[in-house]
Design a protein around this motif. Structure first.
Motif, short mmCIF file in Angstrom:
data_model
loop_
_atom_site.label_atom_id
_atom_site.label_comp_id
_atom_site.label_asym_id
_atom_site.label_seq_id
_atom_site.Cartn_x
_atom_site.Cartn_y
_atom_site.Cartn_z
N LYS A 133 0.82 -1.22 0.00
CA LYS A 133 0.00 0.00 0.00
C LYS A 133 0.85 1.27 0.00
O LYS A 133 0.62 2.18 -0.78
N THR A 134 1.82 1.30 0.91
CA THR A 134 2.60 2.53 1.05
C THR A 134 3.48 2.76 -0.18
O THR A 134 3.51 3.86 -0.73
N SER A 135 4.16 1.71 -0.62
CA SER A 135 5.01 1.85 -1.81
C SER A 135 4.18 2.33 -3.00
O SER A 135 4.59 3.23 -3.73
N ALA A 180 -2.01 7.84 6.96
CA ALA A 180 -2.98 7.59 8.02
C ALA A 180 -2.83 6.20 8.62
O ALA A 180 -3.74 5.67 9.23
N ASP A 181 -1.67 5.60 8.39
CA ASP A 181 -1.40 4.33 9.05
C ASP A 181 -0.94 4.65 10.46
O ASP A 181 0.18 5.09 10.69
N LEU A 182 -1.86 4.45 11.39
CA LEU A 182 -1.60 4.93 12.74
C LEU A 182 -0.49 4.15 13.43
O LEU A 182 0.23 4.67 14.26
N ILE A 230 -5.07 8.87 0.68
CA ILE A 230 -4.86 8.51 2.08
C ILE A 230 -4.38 7.07 2.18
O ILE A 230 -5.08 6.14 1.78
N ASP A 231 -3.17 6.93 2.68
CA ASP A 231 -2.58 5.59 2.85
C ASP A 231 -2.94 5.10 4.26
O ASP A 231 -2.59 5.74 5.24
N THR A 232 -3.65 3.99 4.33
CA THR A 232 -4.08 3.50 5.65
C THR A 232 -3.33 2.24 6.05
O THR A 232 -2.55 1.70 5.28
N ALA A 278 3.89 4.99 10.78
CA ALA A 278 3.91 6.12 9.86
C ALA A 278 5.12 5.96 8.97
O ALA A 278 6.24 6.19 9.38
N ASN A 279 4.89 5.50 7.73
CA ASN A 279 6.08 5.14 6.96
C ASN A 279 6.22 5.76 5.58
O ASN A 279 7.16 5.45 4.86
N ILE A 280 5.29 6.64 5.21
CA ILE A 280 5.49 7.35 3.94
C ILE A 280 6.78 8.14 4.00
O ILE A 280 7.55 8.19 3.05
MG MG Z 1 2.05 0.89 4.80
#
Ligand code: MG
Ligand code: ADP
Length: 291
Positions: free
Chosen positions: A36-38, A59-61, A137-139, A64-66
């Motif tokens: 997801k993040t990549s 928004a990955d609580l 929004i990346d969750t 937080a890795n973006i």
């Molecule tokens: Mg992620």
């Protein structure tokens, strides 16, 4: 100004501007670690390369890795905005890749529980984002109430899966949970880490068929992304693959997905705009909007 008035202002500004409204897209998955993040980062950059203005929210609580993928260290996040310690413009990071980043931390999550005054100031500061074409929004993964609240508030949902049976089953799970609460939500699918184009298409078709058969919902395929060593390599270099390796197979796939997203032919968004997203996020009852 009270919150309903703030939201009205947001809606009004957008309407009077005459441009298309911000598309709020949530990227989620059933299973963790599917990409997801990549994909969110490189997809946002691909949209920016097509001339769109994009803000990407982490928004990955949990993780937080973006910022890690991009090699940046945000000092502040949405929490500081909500607490009134910072303005949104103070926490938005313009990255050289041409997009804006907002570190979410536990911010968004708390909006529903805010006191009126804090919520008002948060809503008015969010108006800045309504100038953008996309809010992505990346969750985190999984069917938690927190992730679902984003999914239900957004105008479109992108579910990411890999060809792994467990990822497919969990993708079905998140689609099912979404449809149970809103059967109208446009749900789109990306198959990540496909070994071949045939595998990417087969997996997408499988998810589409199961969702159609058991949930009576039409999931739209946005395409697939190859399993590609340049993706983890880019994470290690802290440079998104679409920038570091623009000619890689994965970058080509992501550009095709970006084309599909911007293509007007793809399912139109009914109620775009940052205001409608916020309204959904906070719960309609609280907002008393009359539009
Ligand atoms: Mg992620
Ligand atoms: N297309 C791909 N090919 C190879 N590895 C990938 C691909 N997409 C993601 N990965 C790897 O999978 C891992 C998890 O990716 P990440 O984007 O953090 O997933 P998520 O955000 O869903 O948890 C990372 O190490 C990443 O490099």
């Amino acid at each position: 100004m009270d919150q309903a008035a703030n939201l009205r202002k947001l809606v009004f500004e957008k309407k009077s501007g005459g441009e298309s409204k911000t598309r709020v897209i949530v990227v989620t998955s059933g299973k963790g670690g599917v990409g997801k993040t990549s994909l969110s980062v490189s997809l946002s950059i691909a949209l920016a390369q097509e001339g769109k203005s994009v803000t990407l929210v982490d928004a990955d609580l949990g993780l937080a890795n973006i910022n890690v993928v991009l090699g940046i260290i945000p000092k502040y996040n949405l929490y500081h905005v909500i607490k009134g310690k910072k303005k949104l413009k103070d926490i938005i990071i313009d990255v050289p890749e041409g997009i804006k980043i907002i570190a979410g931390a536990s911010g968004f999550h708390q909006i529903a529980n805010l006191e009126q005054k804090q919520r008002d100031s948060f809503i008015s500061s969010m108006s800045e984002l309504s100038k953008d074409d996309f809010l992505i929004i990346d969750t985190g993964a999984g069917v938690s109430q927190n992730v679902l609240s984003f999914v239900l508030a957004a105008h479109e949902v992108i579910v990411v899966t890999t060809p792994e049976p467990t990822a497919i089953t969990d993708a079905y799970g998140i689609i099912k949970a979404t449809v149970a609460q809103n059967s109208e939500k446009p749900i789109k699918l990306i198959v990540n880490r496909a070994q071949s184009s045939a595998e990417g298409k087969r997996v997408a078709q499988r998810v589409i068929n199961i969702a159609g058969q058991f949930l009576n919902v039409k999931v739209e395929s946005l395409g697939f992304v190859y399993d590609d060593l340049y993706v983890p390599k880019s994470v290690r270099n802290q440079k998104p693959f679409i920038v570091g390796y623009p000619k890689s197979k994965s970058s080509g796939c992501v550009r095709m997905i970006a084309d599909k997203i911007t293509n007007k032919e793809s399912s139109p968004v009914k109620n775009g705009g940052v205001a409608s997203f916020l309204k959904n996020l906070m719960g309609n009852k609280k907002m008393e909007m009359d539009d």
